[in-house]
Write a protein that holds these residues in place. Structure first.
Motif, PDB file in Angstrom:
ATOM      1  N   TRP A 222      19.574 -28.741  -7.890  1.00 60.02           N
ATOM      2  CA  TRP A 222      18.677 -28.068  -9.004  1.00 60.02           C
ATOM      3  C   TRP A 222      17.270 -28.283  -8.704  1.00 60.02           C
ATOM      4  O   TRP A 222      16.479 -27.728  -9.436  1.00 60.02           O
ATOM      5  N   THR A 223      16.810 -29.371  -7.887  1.00 63.63           N
ATOM      6  CA  THR A 223      15.601 -29.603  -7.778  1.00 63.63           C
ATOM      7  C   THR A 223      14.824 -28.779  -6.671  1.00 63.63           C
ATOM      8  O   THR A 223      13.679 -28.695  -6.534  1.00 63.63           O
ATOM      9  N   ASP A 224      15.680 -27.867  -6.078  1.00 63.61           N
ATOM     10  CA  ASP A 224      15.206 -26.917  -5.039  1.00 63.61           C
ATOM     11  C   ASP A 224      14.388 -25.856  -5.553  1.00 63.61           C
ATOM     12  O   ASP A 224      15.075 -25.038  -6.163  1.00 63.61           O
ATOM     13  N   LYS A 225      13.073 -25.823  -5.429  1.00 63.07           N
ATOM     14  CA  LYS A 225      12.596 -24.917  -6.094  1.00 63.07           C
ATOM     15  C   LYS A 225      12.388 -23.541  -5.637  1.00 63.07           C
ATOM     16  O   LYS A 225      12.115 -22.691  -6.112  1.00 63.07           O
ATOM     17  N   LYS A 226      12.960 -23.518  -4.357  1.00 64.62           N
ATOM     18  CA  LYS A 226      13.242 -22.055  -3.502  1.00 64.62           C
ATOM     19  C   LYS A 226      14.454 -21.131  -4.552  1.00 64.62           C
ATOM     20  O   LYS A 226      14.304 -19.895  -4.319  1.00 64.62           O
ATOM     21  N   ASN A 227      15.327 -21.945  -5.361  1.00 70.15           N
ATOM     22  CA  ASN A 227      16.201 -21.222  -6.034  1.00 70.15           C
ATOM     23  C   ASN A 227      15.780 -20.548  -7.393  1.00 70.15           C
ATOM     24  O   ASN A 227      16.742 -19.554  -7.859  1.00 70.15           O
ATOM     25  N   GLY A 228      14.529 -20.817  -7.771  1.00 70.29           N
ATOM     26  CA  GLY A 228      14.199 -20.155  -9.121  1.00 70.29           C
ATOM     27  C   GLY A 228      14.516 -20.836 -10.433  1.00 70.29           C
ATOM     28  O   GLY A 228      15.574 -21.654 -10.336  1.00 70.29           O
TER      29      GLY A 228
ATOM     30  N   LEU B 264      22.290 -25.130 -12.580  1.00 73.06           N
ATOM     31  CA  LEU B 264      22.782 -26.116 -11.402  1.00 73.06           C
ATOM     32  C   LEU B 264      22.465 -27.547 -12.316  1.00 73.06           C
ATOM     33  O   LEU B 264      23.158 -28.358 -12.023  1.00 73.06           O
ATOM     34  N   TRP B 265      21.303 -27.652 -12.961  1.00 69.85           N
ATOM     35  CA  TRP B 265      20.885 -28.777 -13.532  1.00 69.85           C
ATOM     36  C   TRP B 265      21.886 -29.136 -14.727  1.00 69.85           C
ATOM     37  O   TRP B 265      22.627 -30.273 -14.837  1.00 69.85           O
ATOM     38  N   LEU B 266      22.416 -28.067 -15.357  1.00 68.75           N
ATOM     39  CA  LEU B 266      23.451 -28.203 -16.470  1.00 68.75           C
ATOM     40  C   LEU B 266      24.822 -28.727 -15.698  1.00 68.75           C
ATOM     41  O   LEU B 266      25.538 -29.558 -16.362  1.00 68.75           O
ATOM     42  N   ILE B 267      25.041 -28.190 -14.751  1.00 70.06           N
ATOM     43  CA  ILE B 267      26.402 -28.478 -14.124  1.00 70.06           C
ATOM     44  C   ILE B 267      26.295 -29.949 -13.568  1.00 70.06           C
ATOM     45  O   ILE B 267      27.281 -30.766 -13.791  1.00 70.06           O
TER      46      ILE B 267
ATOM     47  N   ASP C 198       7.409 -28.497 -14.247  1.00 71.70           N
ATOM     48  CA  ASP C 198       6.790 -27.570 -13.471  1.00 71.70           C
ATOM     49  C   ASP C 198       7.001 -26.282 -13.963  1.00 71.70           C
ATOM     50  O   ASP C 198       6.359 -25.244 -13.668  1.00 71.70           O
ATOM     51  N   VAL C 199       7.940 -26.116 -14.765  1.00 72.07           N
ATOM     52  CA  VAL C 199       8.385 -24.690 -15.570  1.00 72.07           C
ATOM     53  C   VAL C 199       7.975 -24.558 -16.867  1.00 72.07           C
ATOM     54  O   VAL C 199       8.602 -25.251 -17.783  1.00 72.07           O
ATOM     55  N   ALA C 200       6.911 -23.783 -17.187  1.00 69.93           N
ATOM     56  CA  ALA C 200       6.469 -23.690 -18.379  1.00 69.93           C
ATOM     57  C   ALA C 200       7.537 -23.262 -19.538  1.00 69.93           C
ATOM     58  O   ALA C 200       7.565 -23.751 -20.818  1.00 69.93           O
ATOM     59  N   GLN C 201       8.295 -22.314 -19.439  1.00 70.75           N
ATOM     60  CA  GLN C 201       9.214 -21.618 -20.096  1.00 70.75           C
ATOM     61  C   GLN C 201      10.911 -21.917 -19.468  1.00 70.75           C
ATOM     62  O   GLN C 201      11.366 -20.883 -19.602  1.00 70.75           O
ATOM     63  N   ILE C 202      11.088 -23.160 -19.519  1.00 72.21           N
ATOM     64  CA  ILE C 202      12.351 -23.398 -18.844  1.00 72.21           C
ATOM     65  C   ILE C 202      13.486 -23.230 -19.758  1.00 72.21           C
ATOM     66  O   ILE C 202      14.522 -22.603 -19.535  1.00 72.21           O
ATOM     67  N   ASP C 203      13.275 -23.314 -21.244  1.00 73.27           N
ATOM     68  CA  ASP C 203      14.196 -23.284 -22.099  1.00 73.27           C
ATOM     69  C   ASP C 203      14.477 -21.668 -22.450  1.00 73.27           C
ATOM     70  O   ASP C 203      15.803 -21.268 -22.651  1.00 73.27           O
ATOM     71  N   ARG C 204      13.365 -20.874 -21.997  1.00 69.47           N
ATOM     72  CA  ARG C 204      13.775 -19.327 -21.859  1.00 69.47           C
ATOM     73  C   ARG C 204      14.551 -19.236 -20.795  1.00 69.47           C
ATOM     74  O   ARG C 204      15.556 -18.117 -20.915  1.00 69.47           O
ATOM     75  N   ARG C 205      14.444 -19.510 -19.499  1.00 67.18           N
ATOM     76  CA  ARG C 205      14.979 -19.306 -18.587  1.00 67.18           C
ATOM     77  C   ARG C 205      16.563 -19.753 -18.680  1.00 67.18           C
ATOM     78  O   ARG C 205      17.650 -19.084 -18.114  1.00 67.18           O
ATOM     79  N   VAL C 206      16.849 -20.934 -19.333  1.00 70.31           N
ATOM     80  CA  VAL C 206      18.186 -21.550 -19.491  1.00 70.31           C
ATOM     81  C   VAL C 206      18.914 -20.546 -20.687  1.00 70.31           C
ATOM     82  O   VAL C 206      20.116 -20.291 -20.318  1.00 70.31           O
ATOM     83  N   ARG C 207      18.208 -20.050 -21.635  1.00 74.68           N
ATOM     84  CA  ARG C 207      18.779 -18.847 -22.498  1.00 74.68           C
ATOM     85  C   ARG C 207      19.187 -17.882 -21.651  1.00 74.68           C
ATOM     86  O   ARG C 207      20.515 -17.083 -21.989  1.00 74.68           O
ATOM     87  N   ASP C 208      18.397 -17.253 -20.601  1.00 72.56           N
ATOM     88  CA  ASP C 208      18.944 -16.080 -19.797  1.00 72.56           C
ATOM     89  C   ASP C 208      20.036 -16.248 -19.377  1.00 72.56           C
ATOM     90  O   ASP C 208      20.787 -15.247 -19.126  1.00 72.56           O
ATOM     91  N   LEU C 209      20.734 -17.410 -19.157  1.00 72.77           N
ATOM     92  CA  LEU C 209      21.908 -17.871 -18.530  1.00 72.77           C
ATOM     93  C   LEU C 209      23.167 -17.210 -19.199  1.00 72.77           C
ATOM     94  O   LEU C 209      24.174 -16.706 -18.776  1.00 72.77           O
TER      95      LEU C 209
ATOM     96  N   VAL D 173      25.115 -18.201 -10.728  1.00 76.19           N
ATOM     97  CA  VAL D 173      24.031 -17.093 -10.468  1.00 76.19           C
ATOM     98  C   VAL D 173      23.134 -17.465  -9.180  1.00 76.19           C
ATOM     99  O   VAL D 173      22.130 -16.815  -8.723  1.00 76.19           O
ATOM    100  N   TRP D 174      23.552 -18.717  -8.584  1.00 79.11           N
ATOM    101  CA  TRP D 174      22.742 -19.272  -7.408  1.00 79.11           C
ATOM    102  C   TRP D 174      23.419 -18.492  -6.107  1.00 79.11           C
ATOM    103  O   TRP D 174      22.881 -18.652  -5.153  1.00 79.11           O
TER     104      TRP D 174
END
Length: 227
Positions: free
Chosen positions: A6-12, A19-22, A42-53, A83-84
């Protein structure tokens, strides 16, 4: 197959969030917005990205779905689409409901939950919890066999409980056609009024059905005693 890091920034950011949740939270466990932001500075809107799941079948509850949570907490209930993986996690066609659409849907639905009939702010029976209404996406089986998504007003409780349900329109139409003239007339009056009045006996039955086993036994004994 090993999960990507989940730390690999290439994944988006959305994939990393899943991956962090799991790996760090685990299904059924609670996490906070603060923990999420600290994990992804490093992610300004990580809460929105997680909601997208949620668009990919992930269930992540807030205090709107789980009243045991506070405003800063969320519960990772179940994982959805991985999703990965290649070919997964592509944008869905569902677009957000606008404020105008929300008002129109609720107006057409009479500003009440179409599943249980509760109105906004009304207390659930036997609790101090007030109902909140929202718009749910309901899978509907059409007469031609196709399945579509329609919008319906539901309270928080019913919206969570009905996520996996599919409304079978052909089956319901078949039941309507099998009604006798009197039953169909009564149904037509309920539809015209937009509500159904329950008799005292039906109300008692509904409350009895909601009781725990020990309380049901007390009611059965009381009924058997007569006057």
């Amino acid at each position: 197959m090993a999960l990507p890091s989940w730390t690999d920034k290439k994944n988006g950011s959305m994939k990393r969030g899943g991956l962090w949740l799991i790996t760090e939270v685990g299904e059924g466990n609670v996490f906070t917005k603060t923990q999420l932001k600290e994990a992804f500075p490093d992610v300004a809107q990580i809460d929105r990205r997680v909601r997208d799941l949620r668009d990919f079948g992930w269930r992540i509850d807030t205090n709107r779905e789980d009243v045991s949570l506070d405003a800063n907490e969320q519960r990772f209930v179940t994982q959805g689409e991985p999703v990965w993986e290649p070919g997964k996690g592509r944008a869905k066609s569902n677009t957000p409901i606008t404020a105008v659409q929300r008002r129109e849907i609720m107006s057409k639905d009479g500003h009440l939950c179409r599943s249980c009939g509760i109105t906004p702010g009304q207390m659930y029976a036997g609790t101090y919890e007030a109902a909140q209404l929202d718009i749910a996406r309901r899978s509907v089986l059409q007469a031609n066999g196709a399945q579509s998504v329609q919008f319906v007003t539901e309270c928080t409780r019913c919206r969570v409980g009905g996520r996996e349900l599919v409304a079978d329109t052909p089956r319901l139409l078949s039941k309507v056609r099998n009604l006798g003239p009197l039953e169909r007339s009564i149904l037509a009056s309920w539809i015209a009024a937009g509500e159904r009045e329950f008799s005292p006996l039906e109300t008692v039955w509904a409350e009895y059905q909601s009781l725990a086993a020990d309380s049901r036994e007390l009611v059965r004994d009381a009924v058997g005693e007569g006057d």
